[in-house]
Write an enzyme that holds these catalytic residues in place. Sequence first.
Site, PDB file in Angstrom:
ATOM      1  N   ASP A   4       0.843  -1.269   0.093  1.00 37.76           N
ATOM      2  CA  ASP A   4      -0.136   0.110   0.133  1.00 37.76           C
ATOM      3  C   ASP A   4       0.987   1.359   0.064  1.00 37.76           C
ATOM      4  O   ASP A   4       1.059   1.801   1.056  1.00 37.76           O
ATOM      5  CB  ASP A   4      -0.865  -0.124   1.154  1.00 37.76           C
ATOM      6  CG  ASP A   4      -1.739   1.114   1.384  1.00 37.76           C
ATOM      7  OD1 ASP A   4      -1.905   2.065   0.178  1.00 37.76           O
ATOM      8  OD2 ASP A   4      -2.482   1.384   2.497  1.00 37.76           O
ATOM      9  N   LYS A  54       0.135   3.619  -2.022  1.00 39.38           N
ATOM     10  CA  LYS A  54      -0.857   4.586  -2.559  1.00 39.38           C
ATOM     11  C   LYS A  54      -0.123   5.495  -3.653  1.00 39.38           C
ATOM     12  O   LYS A  54       0.085   6.872  -3.410  1.00 39.38           O
ATOM     13  CB  LYS A  54      -1.541   5.741  -1.367  1.00 39.38           C
ATOM     14  CG  LYS A  54      -2.194   4.898  -0.428  1.00 39.38           C
ATOM     15  CD  LYS A  54      -3.142   5.696   0.311  1.00 39.38           C
ATOM     16  CE  LYS A  54      -4.006   4.886   1.164  1.00 39.38           C
ATOM     17  NZ  LYS A  54      -3.307   3.982   2.095  1.00 39.38           N
ATOM     18  N   GLY A 102     -13.441  -0.493  12.930  1.00 39.04           N
ATOM     19  CA  GLY A 102     -12.423  -0.587  14.028  1.00 39.04           C
ATOM     20  C   GLY A 102     -12.249   0.904  14.606  1.00 39.04           C
ATOM     21  O   GLY A 102     -13.339   1.693  14.655  1.00 39.04           O
ATOM     22  N   ALA A 103     -10.925   1.038  14.285  1.00 40.16           N
ATOM     23  CA  ALA A 103     -10.399   2.599  15.000  1.00 40.16           C
ATOM     24  C   ALA A 103     -11.139   3.722  14.223  1.00 40.16           C
ATOM     25  O   ALA A 103     -11.289   4.709  14.867  1.00 40.16           O
ATOM     26  CB  ALA A 103      -9.069   2.565  14.782  1.00 40.16           C
ATOM     27  N   GLN A 104     -11.583   3.667  12.985  1.00 42.44           N
ATOM     28  CA  GLN A 104     -12.271   4.705  12.274  1.00 42.44           C
ATOM     29  C   GLN A 104     -13.833   4.583  12.593  1.00 42.44           C
ATOM     30  O   GLN A 104     -14.449   5.402  11.562  1.00 42.44           O
ATOM     31  CB  GLN A 104     -11.707   4.911  10.867  1.00 42.44           C
ATOM     32  CG  GLN A 104     -10.285   4.887  10.799  1.00 42.44           C
ATOM     33  CD  GLN A 104      -9.787   4.953   9.296  1.00 42.44           C
ATOM     34  OE1 GLN A 104     -10.317   5.697   8.175  1.00 42.44           O
ATOM     35  NE2 GLN A 104      -8.866   4.139   8.978  1.00 42.44           N
ATOM     36  N   GLY A 153     -15.728   2.644  11.223  1.00 38.72           N
ATOM     37  CA  GLY A 153     -16.709   2.300   9.909  1.00 38.72           C
ATOM     38  C   GLY A 153     -17.352   1.203  10.254  1.00 38.72           C
ATOM     39  O   GLY A 153     -17.490   0.574  11.454  1.00 38.72           O
ATOM     40  N   SER A 154     -18.613   0.889   9.514  1.00 43.22           N
ATOM     41  CA  SER A 154     -19.838   0.121   9.745  1.00 43.22           C
ATOM     42  C   SER A 154     -19.344  -1.484   9.254  1.00 43.22           C
ATOM     43  O   SER A 154     -18.898  -1.290   8.049  1.00 43.22           O
ATOM     44  CB  SER A 154     -20.910   0.360   9.272  1.00 43.22           C
ATOM     45  OG  SER A 154     -21.908  -0.567   9.290  1.00 43.22           O
ATOM     46  N   GLY A 180      -6.514  -2.531  10.710  1.00 40.32           N
ATOM     47  CA  GLY A 180      -5.358  -2.450  11.216  1.00 40.32           C
ATOM     48  C   GLY A 180      -5.300  -2.358  12.847  1.00 40.32           C
ATOM     49  O   GLY A 180      -5.079  -3.321  13.635  1.00 40.32           O
TER      50      GLY A 180
HETATM   51  O1  O7M Z   1      -7.664   0.032  11.125  1.00 42.32           O
HETATM   52  P1  O7M Z   1      -6.789   1.205  11.002  1.00 42.32           P
HETATM   53  O2  O7M Z   1      -7.493   2.448  10.724  1.00 42.32           O
HETATM   54  O3  O7M Z   1      -5.777   1.124  11.937  1.00 42.32           O
HETATM   55  O4  O7M Z   1      -5.983   0.979   9.657  1.00 42.32           O
HETATM   56  C1  O7M Z   1      -6.608   1.231   8.259  1.00 42.32           C
HETATM   57  C2  O7M Z   1      -5.617   0.914   7.130  1.00 42.32           C
HETATM   58  O5  O7M Z   1      -6.380   1.110   5.872  1.00 42.32           O
HETATM   59  C3  O7M Z   1      -4.353   1.797   7.119  1.00 42.32           C
HETATM   60  O6  O7M Z   1      -3.359   1.201   6.593  1.00 42.32           O
HETATM   61  C4  O7M Z   1      -4.674   3.104   6.216  1.00 42.32           C
HETATM   62  O7  O7M Z   1      -3.627   3.484   5.429  1.00 42.32           O
HETATM   63  C5  O7M Z   1      -5.723   2.061   5.350  1.00 42.32           C
HETATM   64  N1  O7M Z   1      -6.652   2.960   4.518  1.00 42.32           N
HETATM   65  C6  O7M Z   1      -7.607   3.869   5.235  1.00 42.32           C
HETATM   66  O8  O7M Z   1      -7.627   3.830   6.584  1.00 42.32           O
HETATM   67  N2  O7M Z   1      -8.414   4.289   4.619  1.00 42.32           N
HETATM   68  C7  O7M Z   1      -8.431   4.546   3.182  1.00 42.32           C
HETATM   69  O9  O7M Z   1      -9.586   5.151   2.762  1.00 42.32           O
HETATM   70  C8  O7M Z   1      -7.762   3.667   2.418  1.00 42.32           C
HETATM   71  C9  O7M Z   1      -6.638   2.869   3.070  1.00 42.32           C
HETATM   72  C10 O7M Z   1      -6.088   1.872   2.299  1.00 42.32           C
HETATM   73  O10 O7M Z   1      -5.674   0.812   2.701  1.00 42.32           O
HETATM   74  O11 O7M Z   1      -5.947   2.334   1.226  1.00 42.32           O
HETATM   75  C11 O7M Z   1      -5.345   1.649   0.277  1.00 42.32           C
END
Ligand code: O7M
EC number: 4.1.1.23
Length: 209
Positions: free
Chosen positions: A57, A59, A169-171, A173-174, A187
């Site tokens: 990742d 990006k 989880g941390a964010q 999300g549903s 994560g």
């Molecule tokens: O569960 P978290 O929040 O600790 O981690 C989420 C992971 O997903 C973290 O590695 C972010 O970089 C990735 N991510 C997002 O959180 N939001 C996005 O919109 C996109 C990503 C991602 O994986 O993009 C490829």
Amino acid sequence: MKQLILALDVMDGEKAMEIAKKVAEHVDRIKVNYPLVLSAGVGIMKRLSEIKPVIADFKIADVPYTSSLIARIAFENSAESVIVHGFVGSDTLREVCRVAEEFGGKVYAVTELSSPGGEEFMSAVSLKIVEKAKEAGCHGLIAPSTRIERLREIRKAAGDMEILCPGIGAQKGSIEAVKYADGIIVGRGIYASGNPAEEARKLRRVLKI
Ligand code: O7M
């Protein structure tokens, strides 16, 4: 069955290996991002790929040539897929897909970020990104579990392209995201918990329902 992908955003290579081994039986793939690779070195991807397939990742968001170099480095270091930002446009998307094809790898394009800022610019163009990613030959998309209504629209536009959803989880999300997605990316909910294997096992069980 829906996939569970571990986002391994820790900054210590040995810690990363330890967590990966603990959760291996419950997760399908491991996603690595800059925090780990910039701390532990790009070689960590090869080590992790001996446990589970690795999604790089980075990006990717550059001009086609530079993007192709980044993708190549990822695949040469055992990545099974790479992530590219969708907003870069068709030329970069096509170039990254071309490199992926050389390695038999996959490309996922980010539609709109799961964070609140993802709504400021990206939501306005994310459906167009879906179209461009499909035309360029991307295998799949990354879409937010934090905005289910947007995810639903992205699924409609994506057809049968694979969709992976971060944010659970941390964010906050549903989990309803699994209705529209092929997999979830988690994560901190796993690696920052007291018991990563148990958290991964619980998520796996939810995905089976
Ligand atoms: O569960 P978290 O929040 O600790 O981690 C989420 C992971 O997903 C973290 O590695 C972010 O970089 C990735 N991510 C997002 O959180 N939001 C996005 O919109 C996109 C990503 C991602 O994986 O993009 C490829």
